[in-house]
Design a protein around this motif. Structure first.
Motif: not given
Length: 165
Positions: A67, A70, A78, A106-108, A138-139
């Protein structure tokens, strides 16, 4: 000089020094796939090709829980340094759901954001501002995210990193 190491299945594993890569090749644990032309490594036994990309002879099992952590730099990368709200050049990151309202790191929930949009949005959600995100956060995925050191990649690495995406 850095060398991209590929697993036996052509998935990127790591980036190592050319010296480490040369030791792997000389011990028959890897094979040179791409070499740096016109820049051999000289030794007492003769000249060796300077490896740019090597592939391991045996498959190395990689844990599936790779994973991507972040980070501010990761979110900007990204999103291609573009604001998630207006599309201009971004220099900060923004929580879509503010942290004060339970938004996570978080990525989201994180997007790249320009300074103006970040200040105007403040402690509100995009729905309260009647704004829409230009994309769904999104990740990240792919070899260039899971292998450390590929952000400053050699151009000859691109086909191998694209296979993993």
């Amino acid at each position: 000089m850095r060398t991209l190491v590929l697993n036996a299945g052509y998935e990127p594993l790591a980036v190592v020094s050319f010296k480490r890569a040369l030791v792997l090749v000389m011990n028959d644990k890897a094979t040179v796939v791409e070499r740096v032309e016109g820049d051999p490594v000289w030794a007492a036994a003769g000249a060796f090709d300077r490896p740019a990309v090597i592939i391991l002879s045996r498959y190395v099992r990689v844990p599936m829980s790779k994973r991507v952590p972040v980070t501010r730099r990761g979110v900007l990368r990204r999103d291609n340094h573009r604001c998630g709200y207006c599309g201009k050049t971004a220099s900060t990151i923004d929580h879509v759901l503010p942290r004060s309202r339970g938004g996570a790191d978080s990525w989201e929930n994180l997007v790249a954001c320009c300074l103006r949009c970040n200040n105007v949005k403040s402690n509100r959600t995009p729905q309260e501002m009647r704004w829409e995100l230009r994309f769904i956060p999104r990740p990240p995925h792919g070899g260039s995210w899971t292998v450390r050191g590929t952000e400053r990649s050699d151009p000859c690495w691109e086909p191998y990193l694209a296979l993993a995406a």
